[in-house]
Motif scaffolding. Structure first.
Motif, PDB file in Angstrom:
ATOM      1  N   THR A 101       0.808  -1.217   0.000  1.00 42.73           N
ATOM      2  CA  THR A 101       0.000   0.000   0.000  1.00 42.73           C
ATOM      3  C   THR A 101       0.842   1.269   0.000  1.00 42.73           C
ATOM      4  N   ASP A 102       2.089   1.162   0.465  1.00 43.34           N
ATOM      5  CA  ASP A 102       2.946   2.346   0.431  1.00 43.34           C
ATOM      6  C   ASP A 102       4.398   1.926   0.228  1.00 43.34           C
ATOM      7  N   GLU A 103       5.185   2.872  -0.232  1.00 47.17           N
ATOM      8  CA  GLU A 103       6.592   2.607  -0.496  1.00 47.17           C
ATOM      9  C   GLU A 103       7.412   3.121   0.675  1.00 47.17           C
ATOM     10  N   ALA A 104       7.471   2.300   1.723  1.00 44.15           N
ATOM     11  CA  ALA A 104       8.170   2.745   2.923  1.00 44.15           C
ATOM     12  C   ALA A 104       8.936   1.616   3.606  1.00 44.15           C
ATOM     13  N   LEU A 105       8.881   0.404   3.065  1.00 47.74           N
ATOM     14  CA  LEU A 105       9.516  -0.750   3.691  1.00 47.74           C
ATOM     15  C   LEU A 105      10.828  -1.078   2.987  1.00 47.74           C
ATOM     16  N   CYS A 106      11.920  -1.065   3.758  1.00 50.71           N
ATOM     17  CA  CYS A 106      13.237  -1.473   3.253  1.00 50.71           C
ATOM     18  C   CYS A 106      13.613  -0.731   1.972  1.00 50.71           C
ATOM     19  N   ILE A 107      13.622   0.575   2.070  1.00 52.50           N
ATOM     20  CA  ILE A 107      13.976   1.415   0.936  1.00 52.50           C
ATOM     21  C   ILE A 107      15.484   1.661   0.968  1.00 52.50           C
ATOM     22  N   GLU A 108      16.135   1.433  -0.172  1.00 52.48           N
ATOM     23  CA  GLU A 108      17.585   1.564  -0.216  1.00 52.48           C
ATOM     24  C   GLU A 108      18.002   2.987   0.164  1.00 52.48           C
ATOM     25  N   GLY A 109      19.124   3.039   0.890  1.00 45.05           N
ATOM     26  CA  GLY A 109      19.626   4.332   1.340  1.00 45.05           C
ATOM     27  C   GLY A 109      19.029   4.823   2.630  1.00 45.05           C
ATOM     28  N   THR A 110      18.090   4.063   3.220  1.00 49.65           N
ATOM     29  CA  THR A 110      17.476   4.455   4.488  1.00 49.65           C
ATOM     30  C   THR A 110      17.971   3.549   5.612  1.00 49.65           C
ATOM     31  N   GLY A 111      17.767   4.008   6.850  1.00 51.89           N
ATOM     32  CA  GLY A 111      18.156   3.193   7.992  1.00 51.89           C
ATOM     33  C   GLY A 111      17.351   1.921   8.121  1.00 51.89           C
ATOM     34  N   GLY A 112      16.159   1.892   7.539  1.00 50.82           N
ATOM     35  CA  GLY A 112      15.322   0.708   7.633  1.00 50.82           C
ATOM     36  C   GLY A 112      15.899  -0.506   6.953  1.00 50.82           C
ATOM     37  N   VAL A 113      16.709  -0.294   5.930  1.00 51.93           N
ATOM     38  CA  VAL A 113      17.290  -1.415   5.204  1.00 51.93           C
ATOM     39  C   VAL A 113      18.553  -1.935   5.879  1.00 51.93           C
ATOM     40  N   ASP A 114      19.091  -1.190   6.859  1.00 52.14           N
ATOM     41  CA  ASP A 114      20.334  -1.579   7.523  1.00 52.14           C
ATOM     42  C   ASP A 114      20.125  -2.806   8.414  1.00 52.14           C
ATOM     43  N   PHE A 115      21.211  -3.494   8.687  1.00 52.86           N
ATOM     44  CA  PHE A 115      21.143  -4.697   9.515  1.00 52.86           C
ATOM     45  C   PHE A 115      20.817  -4.353  10.964  1.00 52.86           C
ATOM     46  N   PHE A 116      20.036  -5.225  11.585  1.00 55.84           N
ATOM     47  CA  PHE A 116      19.605  -5.075  12.975  1.00 55.84           C
ATOM     48  C   PHE A 116      20.529  -5.880  13.882  1.00 55.84           C
ATOM     49  N   GLN A 117      21.401  -5.189  14.614  1.00 53.04           N
ATOM     50  CA  GLN A 117      22.281  -5.764  15.633  1.00 53.04           C
ATOM     51  C   GLN A 117      23.345  -6.720  15.079  1.00 53.04           C
ATOM     52  N   ILE A 118      23.160  -7.249  13.904  1.00 46.68           N
ATOM     53  CA  ILE A 118      24.131  -8.164  13.311  1.00 46.68           C
ATOM     54  C   ILE A 118      24.888  -7.421  12.224  1.00 46.68           C
ATOM     55  N   ARG A 119      26.194  -7.581  12.208  1.00 41.44           N
ATOM     56  CA  ARG A 119      27.002  -6.963  11.173  1.00 41.44           C
ATOM     57  C   ARG A 119      27.788  -8.041  10.422  1.00 41.44           C
TER      58      ARG A 119
END
Length: 210
Positions: free
Chosen positions: A93-111
């Motif tokens: 419904t919207d373009e807001a999930l895991c968008i490249e260049g945003t913090g949302g796409v970054d890894f969570f606690q694991i590097r």
């Protein structure tokens, strides 16, 4: 004559096992991430960030115990609309999930560590239109050790695709999770019957650390 690896001990050997980490990303797992933010007030299955923290710690411990697996892979979803098929867009419904260049796409606690593979994907399966299969084949991988989120969506899609490609499938039960507990349990049950083995990370740490 082909060698069929039937037991867990045969399948989970460092020389031919790959640890796959699926979608441990902020938008799926973190406080204020897309799923937690959009489901907090309306969903019967809200994202429990504390559960994701435990999953991340378990994955880190499993990765640390694996001295020399054939490889470790981190799958990263990038879901900009320009990458998605029409059928996938129809569910969004919207373009807001895991968008490249945003913090949302970054890894969570694991590097990812030096030498780890990082493969971006644009749908639920880590194998669909990516180089993952070729990279694993080049390293002699025969077994996928599955971790990450969500158990019933991207983990499920990736392990099924991997099974169809001929890989043995092992799911680390305490290293996967979903906001939908019934669906989580359903995937684990289906894996046990049809696709592979479900075990805990303690057993896998022993096998991969040998």
């Amino acid at each position: 004559m082909r060698q069929v690896l039937r037991t867990l001990e045969e399948q989970v050997q460092p020389a031919h096992a790959a640890l796959l980490v699926v979608d441990m990303q902020n938008d799926f797992c973190a406080e204020g991430g897309y799923l937690q933010r959009t489901r907090a007030a309306t969903s019967r299955n809200p994202i429990r960030v504390e559960d994701n923290v435990v999953i991340a710690r378990n994955i880190e411990a499993l990765a640390a115990a694996a001295r020399q697996p054939a490889c470790r892979w981190c799958g990263r979803s990038v879901y900009d609309f320009k990458y998605l098929a029409d059928a996938h867009l129809a569910k969004r419904t919207d373009e807001a999930l895991c968008i490249e260049g945003t913090g949302g796409v970054d890894f969570f606690q694991i590097r990812p560590q030096p030498g780890d593979l990082v493969v971006d994907k644009h749908t639920f399966s880590g194998f669909f239109e990516t180089e993952l299969h070729d990279l694993l084949q080049a390293r002699g991988v025969k077994t996928l050790v599955m971790t990450g989120v969500a158990t019933n969506v991207c983990v499920d899609s990736t392990l099924r695709h991997g099974f169809f490609l001929g890989y043995n499938v092992v799911v680390a039960e305490d290293c996967v999770g979903s906001g939908n507990q019934a669906a989580h349990e359903g995937t684990l049950s289906t894996v046990r019957v049809n696709f592979g083995t479900v075990t805990d990370s303690a057993a896998l740490r022993t096998l991969l650390g040998e």
